[in-house]
Design a protein around this motif. Structure first.
Motif: not given
Length: 156
Positions: A148-149, A67, A153-156, A151, A71, A86, A145, A82
């Motif tokens: 991501r849900r 991820a 990692i961010k959505r691609a 929180g 970015e 995270l 996924e 990073r």
């Protein structure tokens, strides 16, 4: 009511909280079972979460690095920094707390009496086991996924 009752309902609640339905629910059950519980209840030795936690740790690291690179970060040092920001015990534990994971884990009697999930790395390891189970059940993309849900990692 003991921790083994309402097992299917507990599994479904976890699936709803992470937004992933297991094709093999025994993986989720294993991800939610501590070694102490297996020893106390006579479950087979492979039915506890430890191996899944180790796998989940690796999956989380890969998903986070992937991820970060997506970015646009390409400097090795920046990627490492990073990732370290995270992925740490406090952050994983907080995510586990947000989804109420402790209430679904099958703890050993001593662990339950001591409420081991309230301190240290224990709850972070439970989240790692959960991600490891998602990975084995569905692969890297479903595991990412879920992260991501949650929180992480961010959505691609």
């Amino acid at each position: 009511m003991n921790q083994w009752e309402n097992s299917n309902r507990n599994l479904r609640a976890v699936e709803e909280r992470i937004g992933y339905t297991f094709r093999n629910p025994s993986l989720l059950e294993r991800a939610l079972t501590r070694l102490a519980c297996t020893l106390e209840t006579g479950l087979p030795p492979e039915m506890h979460m430890d191996a899944l936690a180790t796998l989940g740790d690796a999956v989380i690291n890969v998903a986070v690095v992937e991820a970060v690179v997506a970015e646009g970060v390409h400097d090795k040092g920046a990627i490492t920094n990073r990732k370290m920001n995270l992925v740490n015990m406090s952050r994983l534990r907080a995510l586990a707390e947000e989804i109420g994971l402790a209430e679904h884990v099958r703890w050993g009697k001593g662990e339950a009496a001591q409420r081991v999930w309230t301190s240290g790395r224990v709850l972070a390891e439970c989240l790692e086991a959960l991600i490891g189970a998602v990975y084995l059940d569905g692969g890297m993309e479903p595991a990412a996924e879920v992260l991501r849900r949650l929180g992480l990692i961010k959505r691609a």
